[in-house]
Scaffold this motif. Structure first.
Motif, PDB file in Angstrom:
ATOM      1  N   ASP A  24      42.896  38.656  40.642  1.00  0.00           N
ATOM      2  CA  ASP A  24      42.142  37.736  41.508  1.00  0.00           C
ATOM      3  C   ASP A  24      41.007  37.068  40.732  1.00  0.00           C
ATOM      4  OD1 ASP A  24      43.724  38.309  43.694  1.00  0.00           O
ATOM      5  OD2 ASP A  24      42.340  39.791  44.544  1.00  0.00           O
ATOM      6  N   VAL A  25      40.295  37.877  39.948  1.00  0.00           N
ATOM      7  CA  VAL A  25      39.194  37.349  39.132  1.00  0.00           C
ATOM      8  C   VAL A  25      39.737  36.301  38.149  1.00  0.00           C
ATOM      9  CG1 VAL A  25      37.536  37.909  37.293  1.00  0.00           C
ATOM     10  CG2 VAL A  25      37.686  39.364  39.307  1.00  0.00           C
ATOM     11  N   ALA A  26      40.845  36.642  37.475  1.00  0.00           N
ATOM     12  CA  ALA A  26      41.421  35.740  36.470  1.00  0.00           C
ATOM     13  C   ALA A  26      41.859  34.418  37.104  1.00  0.00           C
ATOM     14  CB  ALA A  26      42.597  36.414  35.770  1.00  0.00           C
ATOM     15  N   ALA A  27      42.493  34.498  38.280  1.00  0.00           N
ATOM     16  CA  ALA A  27      42.940  33.275  38.981  1.00  0.00           C
ATOM     17  C   ALA A  27      41.732  32.421  39.385  1.00  0.00           C
ATOM     18  CB  ALA A  27      43.763  33.642  40.213  1.00  0.00           C
ATOM     19  N   ASN A  28      40.674  33.091  39.821  1.00  0.00           N
ATOM     20  CA  ASN A  28      39.449  32.407  40.218  1.00  0.00           C
ATOM     21  C   ASN A  28      38.804  31.701  39.022  1.00  0.00           C
ATOM     22  OD1 ASN A  28      37.588  32.024  42.522  1.00  0.00           O
ATOM     23  ND2 ASN A  28      36.139  33.123  41.254  1.00  0.00           N
ATOM     24  N   LEU A  29      38.822  32.359  37.859  1.00  0.00           N
ATOM     25  CA  LEU A  29      38.265  31.756  36.634  1.00  0.00           C
ATOM     26  C   LEU A  29      39.068  30.536  36.200  1.00  0.00           C
ATOM     27  CD1 LEU A  29      37.257  34.765  34.329  1.00  0.00           C
ATOM     28  CD2 LEU A  29      35.743  33.188  35.517  1.00  0.00           C
ATOM     29  N   VAL A  30      40.402  30.619  36.348  1.00  0.00           N
ATOM     30  CA  VAL A  30      41.252  29.465  36.007  1.00  0.00           C
ATOM     31  C   VAL A  30      40.841  28.271  36.866  1.00  0.00           C
ATOM     32  CG1 VAL A  30      43.603  28.534  36.151  1.00  0.00           C
ATOM     33  CG2 VAL A  30      43.215  30.776  35.101  1.00  0.00           C
ATOM     34  N   GLU A  31      40.627  28.538  38.151  1.00  0.00           N
ATOM     35  CA  GLU A  31      40.213  27.456  39.057  1.00  0.00           C
ATOM     36  C   GLU A  31      38.843  26.909  38.652  1.00  0.00           C
ATOM     37  OE1 GLU A  31      39.870  26.422  43.805  1.00  0.00           O
ATOM     38  OE2 GLU A  31      40.594  28.424  43.246  1.00  0.00           O
ATOM     39  N   ILE A  55      32.222  24.872  42.270  1.00  0.00           N
ATOM     40  CA  ILE A  55      32.054  25.901  41.221  1.00  0.00           C
ATOM     41  C   ILE A  55      31.112  27.000  41.714  1.00  0.00           C
ATOM     42  CG2 ILE A  55      30.988  26.333  38.946  1.00  0.00           C
ATOM     43  CD1 ILE A  55      32.345  23.734  37.986  1.00  0.00           C
ATOM     44  N   GLU A  56      30.072  26.590  42.435  1.00  0.00           N
ATOM     45  CA  GLU A  56      29.115  27.568  42.982  1.00  0.00           C
ATOM     46  C   GLU A  56      29.814  28.516  43.967  1.00  0.00           C
ATOM     47  OE1 GLU A  56      24.930  26.866  45.146  1.00  0.00           O
ATOM     48  OE2 GLU A  56      25.201  25.947  43.185  1.00  0.00           O
ATOM     49  N   ARG A  57      30.663  27.957  44.829  1.00  0.00           N
ATOM     50  CA  ARG A  57      31.397  28.793  45.803  1.00  0.00           C
ATOM     51  C   ARG A  57      32.351  29.750  45.085  1.00  0.00           C
ATOM     52  NH1 ARG A  57      31.537  23.952  48.663  1.00  0.00           N
ATOM     53  NH2 ARG A  57      33.745  23.552  48.260  1.00  0.00           N
ATOM     54  N   LEU A  58      33.016  29.244  44.058  1.00  0.00           N
ATOM     55  CA  LEU A  58      33.953  30.077  43.290  1.00  0.00           C
ATOM     56  C   LEU A  58      33.203  31.177  42.537  1.00  0.00           C
ATOM     57  CD1 LEU A  58      36.268  27.237  41.905  1.00  0.00           C
ATOM     58  CD2 LEU A  58      36.966  29.020  43.528  1.00  0.00           C
ATOM     59  N   GLU A  59      31.997  30.862  42.090  1.00  0.00           N
ATOM     60  CA  GLU A  59      31.188  31.865  41.382  1.00  0.00           C
ATOM     61  C   GLU A  59      30.777  32.986  42.344  1.00  0.00           C
ATOM     62  OE1 GLU A  59      27.814  33.850  39.554  1.00  0.00           O
ATOM     63  OE2 GLU A  59      27.590  32.494  41.256  1.00  0.00           O
ATOM     64  N   HIS A  60      30.452  32.633  43.592  1.00  0.00           N
ATOM     65  CA  HIS A  60      30.121  33.651  44.605  1.00  0.00           C
ATOM     66  C   HIS A  60      31.337  34.530  44.897  1.00  0.00           C
ATOM     67  CE1 HIS A  60      26.182  32.138  45.078  1.00  0.00           C
ATOM     68  NE2 HIS A  60      26.475  31.089  45.832  1.00  0.00           N
ATOM     69  N   LYS A  61      32.499  33.877  44.961  1.00  0.00           N
ATOM     70  CA  LYS A  61      33.754  34.602  45.190  1.00  0.00           C
ATOM     71  C   LYS A  61      33.965  35.611  44.050  1.00  0.00           C
ATOM     72  CE  LYS A  61      38.473  33.069  46.030  1.00  0.00           C
ATOM     73  NZ  LYS A  61      39.273  31.840  46.073  1.00  0.00           N
ATOM     74  N   ASN A  62      33.686  35.159  42.847  1.00  0.00           N
ATOM     75  CA  ASN A  62      33.823  36.022  41.674  1.00  0.00           C
ATOM     76  C   ASN A  62      32.882  37.229  41.750  1.00  0.00           C
ATOM     77  OD1 ASN A  62      35.537  35.431  39.158  1.00  0.00           O
ATOM     78  ND2 ASN A  62      33.735  36.484  38.364  1.00  0.00           N
ATOM     79  N   ASP A  63      31.656  36.975  42.211  1.00  0.00           N
ATOM     80  CA  ASP A  63      30.693  38.070  42.400  1.00  0.00           C
ATOM     81  C   ASP A  63      31.243  39.113  43.372  1.00  0.00           C
ATOM     82  OD1 ASP A  63      28.815  37.065  40.664  1.00  0.00           O
ATOM     83  OD2 ASP A  63      27.615  36.090  42.212  1.00  0.00           O
ATOM     84  N   ASP A  64      31.895  38.628  44.440  1.00  0.00           N
ATOM     85  CA  ASP A  64      32.480  39.546  45.437  1.00  0.00           C
ATOM     86  C   ASP A  64      33.571  40.415  44.812  1.00  0.00           C
ATOM     87  OD1 ASP A  64      30.824  38.512  47.360  1.00  0.00           O
ATOM     88  OD2 ASP A  64      32.328  37.163  48.212  1.00  0.00           O
ATOM     89  N   TYR A  65      34.459  39.782  44.042  1.00  0.00           N
ATOM     90  CA  TYR A  65      35.532  40.541  43.368  1.00  0.00           C
ATOM     91  C   TYR A  65      34.939  41.588  42.421  1.00  0.00           C
ATOM     92  CZ  TYR A  65      39.009  36.985  44.794  1.00  0.00           C
ATOM     93  OH  TYR A  65      39.838  36.155  45.495  1.00  0.00           O
ATOM     94  N   THR A  66      33.935  41.159  41.657  1.00  0.00           N
ATOM     95  CA  THR A  66      33.312  42.059  40.677  1.00  0.00           C
ATOM     96  C   THR A  66      32.670  43.248  41.388  1.00  0.00           C
ATOM     97  OG1 THR A  66      32.870  40.139  39.282  1.00  0.00           O
ATOM     98  CG2 THR A  66      31.721  42.166  38.696  1.00  0.00           C
ATOM     99  N   HIS A  67      31.990  42.953  42.491  1.00  0.00           N
ATOM    100  CA  HIS A  67      31.368  44.012  43.289  1.00  0.00           C
ATOM    101  C   HIS A  67      32.425  44.999  43.783  1.00  0.00           C
ATOM    102  CE1 HIS A  67      28.645  46.032  45.985  1.00  0.00           C
ATOM    103  NE2 HIS A  67      29.451  45.791  46.994  1.00  0.00           N
ATOM    104  N   ARG A  68      33.570  44.463  44.238  1.00  0.00           N
ATOM    105  CA  ARG A  68      34.651  45.328  44.729  1.00  0.00           C
ATOM    106  C   ARG A  68      35.216  46.207  43.612  1.00  0.00           C
ATOM    107  NH1 ARG A  68      38.933  41.853  47.639  1.00  0.00           N
ATOM    108  NH2 ARG A  68      40.035  43.842  47.688  1.00  0.00           N
TER     109      ARG A  68
END
Length: 216
Positions: A24-31, A55-68
């Protein structure tokens, strides 16, 4: 025997969750890489603003994945590979997201109207780097195609070297041609954030290589 199998099943899925989260993180980074590319190839300021917000929204999404990932790490005593490697990979992937976001935010905040080829090239190298990370991370799930993982890591290393060269030339050119100190500082900060994003991609590749050396 049935009892033992159900006992095994109880634990099996829990370590698989890490693969899904990293994918999920990798797919989010590609986006994020794709949106950054779109941002630097337009001079339309309203489109650019939209891309920065995305990009800001995707970065927040990434924070959520990382937290999980960190939460799972705290709760699971069975992990697919070393805990410190999971922790370091999650942290370095998060750094890539942070620096992509940081680059976009600076372009917007500093109102850089004319984006040059160096910025576009660095953004392109970031995008190519995260695409290779995506490939490598997807192969971690079953580790059948080690060659694909090492190939992706080698490509990321060469992309980072290329980014270093572009960064060095861009900075040299900036000091040669820019007479306005404020403009010089702005541009240097943008170059740095983009170049550090490629460094972080290389850090991720190094962790992945460490993992496959241990489990090959």
């Amino acid at each position: 025997m049935g009892g033992f199998n159900s006992f095994v099943k109880l634990f099996m899925p829990k370590d698989r969750v890490f693969y899904s989260l990293f994918e999920d993180v990798a797919a989010n980074l590609v986006e994020m890489g794709e949106v950054l590319n779109e941002l630097v190839t337009t001079n339309d300021l309203s489109i650019r603003k939209d891309k920065v917000h995305l990009i800001e929204r995707l970065e927040h999404k990434n924070d959520d994945y990382t937290h999980r990932i960190f939460v799972e790490l705290g709760q699971n005593f069975i992990t697919p590979f070393d805990r410190e490697d999971i922790h370091y990979l999650a942290a370095t992937l998060d750094d890539v997201a942070d620096y992509i976001h940081g680059s976009a935010k600076r372009i917007d905040l500093y109102k850089v109207y004319e984006l040059n080829d160096s910025i576009r090239k660095l953004a392109e190298l970031i995008s190519l780097g995260v695409a290779e990370l995506f490939k490598a991370i997807h192969e971690l799930r079953d580790m059948k195609n080690m060659r694909n993982i090492t190939d992706a890591c080698v490509k990321i290393n060469s992309l980072e070297n290329h980014a270093d060269d572009i960064y060095d030339m861009a900075i040299a050119d900036l000091f040669d041609t820019e007479t306005n100190a404020a403009e010089l500082i702005k541009m240097r900060e943008i170059y740095q954030a983009l170049e550090i994003a490629t460094d972080k991609c290389e850090d991720c590749a190094n962790v992945i290589e460490t993992i496959i050396i241990k489990y090959a």
